[in-house]
Scaffold this motif. Structure first.
Motif, PDB file in Angstrom:
ATOM      1  N   ILE A 171      -7.890  13.789  15.574  1.00  0.00           N
ATOM      2  CA  ILE A 171      -7.371  12.817  14.901  1.00  0.00           C
ATOM      3  C   ILE A 171      -8.174  12.320  13.715  1.00  0.00           C
ATOM      4  CG2 ILE A 171      -5.882  11.968  16.830  1.00  0.00           C
ATOM      5  CD1 ILE A 171      -8.035   9.538  17.080  1.00  0.00           C
ATOM      6  N   PHE A 172      -7.667  11.592  12.661  1.00  0.00           N
ATOM      7  CA  PHE A 172      -8.237  11.081  11.781  1.00  0.00           C
ATOM      8  C   PHE A 172      -7.690  10.189  10.916  1.00  0.00           C
ATOM      9  CE2 PHE A 172     -11.353  11.017   7.877  1.00  0.00           C
ATOM     10  CZ  PHE A 172     -12.619  11.130   8.660  1.00  0.00           C
ATOM     11  N   PRO A 173      -7.620   8.828  11.497  1.00  0.00           N
ATOM     12  CA  PRO A 173      -6.971   7.612  10.715  1.00  0.00           C
ATOM     13  C   PRO A 173      -7.734   7.436   9.344  1.00  0.00           C
ATOM     14  CG  PRO A 173      -7.242   7.051  13.074  1.00  0.00           C
ATOM     15  CD  PRO A 173      -8.217   8.363  12.898  1.00  0.00           C
ATOM     16  N   ASN A 174      -6.662   7.204   8.301  1.00  0.00           N
ATOM     17  CA  ASN A 174      -7.462   6.769   7.019  1.00  0.00           C
ATOM     18  C   ASN A 174      -8.233   5.480   7.116  1.00  0.00           C
ATOM     19  OD1 ASN A 174      -6.256   4.348   6.110  1.00  0.00           O
ATOM     20  ND2 ASN A 174      -4.339   5.753   6.099  1.00  0.00           N
ATOM     21  N   ASP A 175      -9.033   5.533   6.064  1.00  0.00           N
ATOM     22  CA  ASP A 175     -10.249   4.266   5.905  1.00  0.00           C
ATOM     23  C   ASP A 175      -9.732   2.926   6.172  1.00  0.00           C
ATOM     24  OD1 ASP A 175     -12.315   6.438   5.839  1.00  0.00           O
ATOM     25  OD2 ASP A 175     -12.716   5.873   3.940  1.00  0.00           O
ATOM     26  N   GLY A 176      -8.394   2.687   5.597  1.00  0.00           N
ATOM     27  CA  GLY A 176      -7.612   1.567   5.507  1.00  0.00           C
ATOM     28  C   GLY A 176      -7.395   1.252   7.108  1.00  0.00           C
ATOM     29  N   PHE A 177      -6.700   2.349   7.824  1.00  0.00           N
ATOM     30  CA  PHE A 177      -6.368   1.981   9.172  1.00  0.00           C
ATOM     31  C   PHE A 177      -7.716   1.734   9.981  1.00  0.00           C
ATOM     32  CE2 PHE A 177      -2.116   4.788   8.692  1.00  0.00           C
ATOM     33  CZ  PHE A 177      -1.873   3.931   7.728  1.00  0.00           C
ATOM     34  N   LEU A 178      -8.790   2.380   9.870  1.00  0.00           N
ATOM     35  CA  LEU A 178     -10.151   2.068  10.449  1.00  0.00           C
ATOM     36  C   LEU A 178     -10.374   0.767  10.264  1.00  0.00           C
ATOM     37  CD1 LEU A 178     -11.835   5.700   9.966  1.00  0.00           C
ATOM     38  CD2 LEU A 178     -10.749   4.711  11.960  1.00  0.00           C
ATOM     39  N   GLN A 179     -10.547   0.123   8.966  1.00  0.00           N
ATOM     40  CA  GLN A 179     -10.819  -1.174   8.940  1.00  0.00           C
ATOM     41  C   GLN A 179     -10.002  -2.068   9.353  1.00  0.00           C
ATOM     42  OE1 GLN A 179     -13.501  -2.065   6.792  1.00  0.00           O
ATOM     43  NE2 GLN A 179     -13.174  -3.849   8.042  1.00  0.00           N
ATOM     44  N   GLN A 180      -8.556  -1.815   9.539  1.00  0.00           N
ATOM     45  CA  GLN A 180      -7.808  -2.552  10.160  1.00  0.00           C
ATOM     46  C   GLN A 180      -8.035  -2.674  11.830  1.00  0.00           C
ATOM     47  OE1 GLN A 180      -3.635  -1.960   8.928  1.00  0.00           O
ATOM     48  NE2 GLN A 180      -4.409  -1.129   7.048  1.00  0.00           N
ATOM     49  N   LEU A 181      -8.243  -1.441  12.399  1.00  0.00           N
ATOM     50  CA  LEU A 181      -8.697  -1.449  13.620  1.00  0.00           C
ATOM     51  C   LEU A 181     -10.027  -2.208  13.951  1.00  0.00           C
ATOM     52  CD1 LEU A 181      -7.917   2.122  14.662  1.00  0.00           C
ATOM     53  CD2 LEU A 181      -6.873   0.319  15.587  1.00  0.00           C
TER      54      LEU A 181
END
Length: 199
Positions: A171-181
């Protein structure tokens, strides 16, 4: 990469960064981004992350005994959207519960607005069978929602949830999704500290 007490401690003492999460995501593939090697993987008991092709294949869904589908890329006419809805499955005689989110795989998209709705759906669906969470590739949107579910409903830390999913699927969520997590992790940690202080 196994969750270590050091990593779990880091979640509490000094918040994780996007760079930290990226490093966890590429560690199993020796520092490179790996794309999913299979159309679907059961990443946690009762939770399958898959791509759009397996999500539209009645034979696979029936063989896996999927009883609920969360389409994290619902829509028509664009390459990053998947055209399914409740009727799609009903017309194929697949008795599944359905939730569709018209999410975009972009840094700016607020997927966090759907974290609670998706977590509630996954949690309820697991009680009666297996739930498929998919987007187009099963790489970013769907993975982010499953990680959020593990954090919200199963009380995992962000690093633990991310590594749990990554151990079973590329998996590799985009950076924006990682920041939201990361924001979700901080909110949950703060709420749990408050709850503990009341004991």
């Amino acid at each position: 990469m196994a969750l270590t007490s050091r990593t779990a401690w880091r979640d509490i003492r000094s918040p994780l960064t996007v760079a930290d999460l990226r490093a966890m995501l590429v560690a199993p593939s020796r520092g490179v981004i790996a794309f999913p090697s299979r159309p679907y993987d059961e990443v946690y008991p009762g939770i399958i992350i898959g791509d759009c092709w397996m999500a539209t294949d009645p034979v696979i869904l029936e063989s896996l005994r999927v009883s609920a589908v969360l389409n994290a890329a619902q829509g028509i006419g664009q390459s990053h959207l998947v055209d399914t809805d409740s009727y799609f499955y009903e017309s194929r005689r697949l008795p599944v519960k359905f939730l569709g989110l018209r999410a975009i795989d972009a840094d700016w998209y607020r997927l966090e607005d759907w974290f609670q709705v998706a977590a509630d759906f996954i949690h309820e669906s697991r009680r009666s069978g297996k739930v498929l969470v998919h987007c187009v590739q099963g790489l970013s949107r769907s993975a982010t929602l499953v990680i959020a579910y593990l954090m919200i409903k199963l009380h995992m830390s962000l690093s633990q949830a991310l590594q749990t999913v990554r151990a079973r699927r590329e998996i590799f969520p985009n950076d924006g999704f990682l920041q939201q997590l990361i924001r979700l992790n901080n909110q949950l940690m703060d709420a749990r500290r408050v709850n503990v202080s009341w004991l």
